[in-house]
Design an enzyme around this catalytic site. Structure first.
Site, PDB file in Angstrom:
ATOM      1  N   LEU A   1       3.759  12.578  16.156  1.00 53.48           N
ATOM      2  CA  LEU A   1       3.788  12.144  15.065  1.00 53.48           C
ATOM      3  C   LEU A   1       4.502  10.962  15.284  1.00 53.48           C
ATOM      4  O   LEU A   1       4.173   9.808  14.608  1.00 53.48           O
ATOM      5  CB  LEU A   1       4.540  12.781  14.071  1.00 53.48           C
ATOM      6  CG  LEU A   1       3.612  14.359  13.949  1.00 53.48           C
ATOM      7  CD1 LEU A   1       4.668  15.051  12.756  1.00 53.48           C
ATOM      8  CD2 LEU A   1       2.485  13.793  13.240  1.00 53.48           C
TER       9      LEU A   1
ATOM     10  N   ALA B   1      -4.589  23.483  33.519  1.00 51.70           N
ATOM     11  CA  ALA B   1      -5.530  25.149  34.280  1.00 51.70           C
ATOM     12  C   ALA B   1      -4.986  25.763  34.056  1.00 51.70           C
ATOM     13  O   ALA B   1      -3.492  26.293  33.157  1.00 51.70           O
ATOM     14  CB  ALA B   1      -5.020  24.429  35.196  1.00 51.70           C
TER      15      ALA B   1
ATOM     16  N   HIS C   1       7.952  24.373  31.060  1.00 52.25           N
ATOM     17  CA  HIS C   1       6.292  23.776  31.504  1.00 52.25           C
ATOM     18  C   HIS C   1       5.702  23.146  30.323  1.00 52.25           C
ATOM     19  O   HIS C   1       5.004  22.596  29.997  1.00 52.25           O
ATOM     20  CB  HIS C   1       5.578  23.926  32.383  1.00 52.25           C
ATOM     21  CG  HIS C   1       4.551  23.319  32.435  1.00 52.25           C
ATOM     22  ND1 HIS C   1       4.497  21.617  32.792  1.00 52.25           N
ATOM     23  CD2 HIS C   1       3.134  23.584  32.819  1.00 52.25           C
ATOM     24  CE1 HIS C   1       2.855  21.756  33.840  1.00 52.25           C
ATOM     25  NE2 HIS C   1       2.130  22.753  33.086  1.00 52.25           N
TER      26      HIS C   1
ATOM     27  N   ASP D   1      11.009  21.556  33.972  1.00 58.05           N
ATOM     28  CA  ASP D   1       9.990  21.645  34.069  1.00 58.05           C
ATOM     29  C   ASP D   1      10.128  22.480  35.729  1.00 58.05           C
ATOM     30  O   ASP D   1      10.625  21.279  36.647  1.00 58.05           O
ATOM     31  CB  ASP D   1       8.580  21.055  34.108  1.00 58.05           C
ATOM     32  CG  ASP D   1       7.601  21.104  33.954  1.00 58.05           C
ATOM     33  OD1 ASP D   1       7.227  22.736  34.308  1.00 58.05           O
ATOM     34  OD2 ASP D   1       6.890  20.707  33.122  1.00 58.05           O
TER      35      ASP D   1
ATOM     36  N   SER E   1       0.008  19.375  31.411  1.00 61.42           N
ATOM     37  CA  SER E   1      -0.324  19.396  32.110  1.00 61.42           C
ATOM     38  C   SER E   1      -1.661  18.892  33.368  1.00 61.42           C
ATOM     39  O   SER E   1      -1.802  17.839  33.319  1.00 61.42           O
ATOM     40  CB  SER E   1      -0.610  21.271  32.643  1.00 61.42           C
ATOM     41  OG  SER E   1      -0.470  21.990  33.696  1.00 61.42           O
TER      42      SER E   1
END
Length: 332
Positions: free
Chosen positions: A291, A58, A276, A248, A124
């Site tokens: 990966l 967002a 974050h 975070d 997120s």
């Protein structure tokens, strides 16, 4: 004077025609007509190791994968970044009719047109978008990777994780963020202090400067999330991985582990001291983790073979080239 001007115009036309003929004679190709449609073309069937789709959160945009995308491509993968929302820059006066459905439509359009399986990756609030895509298109997804993302379950409405997050408040609150409610949708306009100290606090200053030019309003579409519930048969059938972001301050690290405990994943990983926006603060480490997940799967390039028939000659193993990460490090 009048006849002189007519002669000049005639001469100009002759010169243009002559130059055009010369260009054609030299085999010079003319540019094609532009198309400014916001709907991107369907990606081709990948010829490399596989296809990875990256979805932002967002108030963000596809731009913030700019460090991760070239690393994954250097490793041999076709990479698509999705720009959610009806426009690249959503002004305040353009969000009145935006719903979760049409906000997510660019991702749904991409999934609809694919003829092969993809590794779906979200950050997120993008976790909500890929969760619905997983429920709609489970046969087109190898696995899903949630990066510091909201991860709904199948036992509750999608809004459940937002309700639970209230028990794990952000230290320092929303600071200079403000909100606007239009209809039943609340939009967040993240303030500069909030972005700089809560989201991007681990990022280089040049990324923070770039962010200030790209920020846009964001919504969690809570009322719509409260009416939506995912199915175990579709969403629950797709392998899920979670990459936890250490330190975070937005979707707190503690709450990320709570979501994992509530709806266990196939494997969880941790990137320490990333904050974050891990794709900007630690792009090489994040890419390495993506990966590592990608090479656990085989990429079926034709949807009818999506069940994963290992005897079909069309599959290729999604395996990173050993030296590609070293080349990718040059972009970090």
């Amino acid at each position: 004077m009048g006849s002189s001007r007519v002669s000049e115009m005639a001469m100009s036309i002759v010169v243009v025609l002559v130059l055009s003929q010369l260009l054609l004679a030299n085999g010079e190709e003319q540019p094609t007509q532009c198309s400014f449609s916001q709907k991107p073309p369907c990606p081709p069937t990948p010829t490399g190791l596989g296809h990875i789709v990256l979805v932002h959160g967002a108030g963000q945009g596809q731009w913030f994968w700019y460090k991760v995308k070239p690393i994954l491509e250097a490793a041999g993968y076709y990479v698509t970044t999705v720009q959610l929302g009806p426009s690249v820059t959503m002004a305040v006066d353009s969000i009145a009719n935006v719903t979760f459905s049409n906000y997510s439509q660019p991702l749904f359009d991409l999934m609809e047109c694919l003829d092969h399986k993809v590794l779906l990756v979200a950050h997120s609030a993008g976790g909500f978008n890929i969760a619905v895509a997983m429920d709609r298109y489970p046969k087109k997804i190898l696995a899903a990777v949630f990066i510091a993302a909201y991860m709904p379950d199948t036992a509750h409405p999608m809004s459940y994780v937002l309700d639970q997050e209230a028990n794990y408040p952000k230290g320092g609150g929303w600071l200079d963020t403000c909100v606007m409610t239009i209809g039943n949708t609340t939009w967040y306009f993240f303030g500069d202090d909030f972005l700089g100290t809560r989201l991007y606090q681990m990022c280089p200053p040049e990324d923070i400067a770039l962010m200030h030019t790209q920020k846009r309003p964001g919504s969690f579409f809570y009322n719509e999330m409260a009416e939506m519930q995912l199915t175990e048969e579709n969403y629950g059938s797709v392998d899920r991985f979670y990459i936890v972001a250490g330190d975070d301050l937005t979707i707190t690290t503690v709450f990320q582990y709570v979501m994992i405990e509530n709806f266990p994943v196939k494997e969880q990983k941790l990137i320490n001291s990333s904050g974050h926006e891990v794709m900007l603060s630690k792009p090489l480490e994040l890419s390495t983790n993506i990966l590592d997940i990608a090479r656990k799967y085989y990429s079926s390039f034709v949807t009818p073979k999506a069940a994963g028939d290992g005897t079909w000659a069309g599959w290729v193993e999604m395996r990173a080239k050993p030296n590609s990460l070293l080349r990718g490090a040059l972009w970090v």
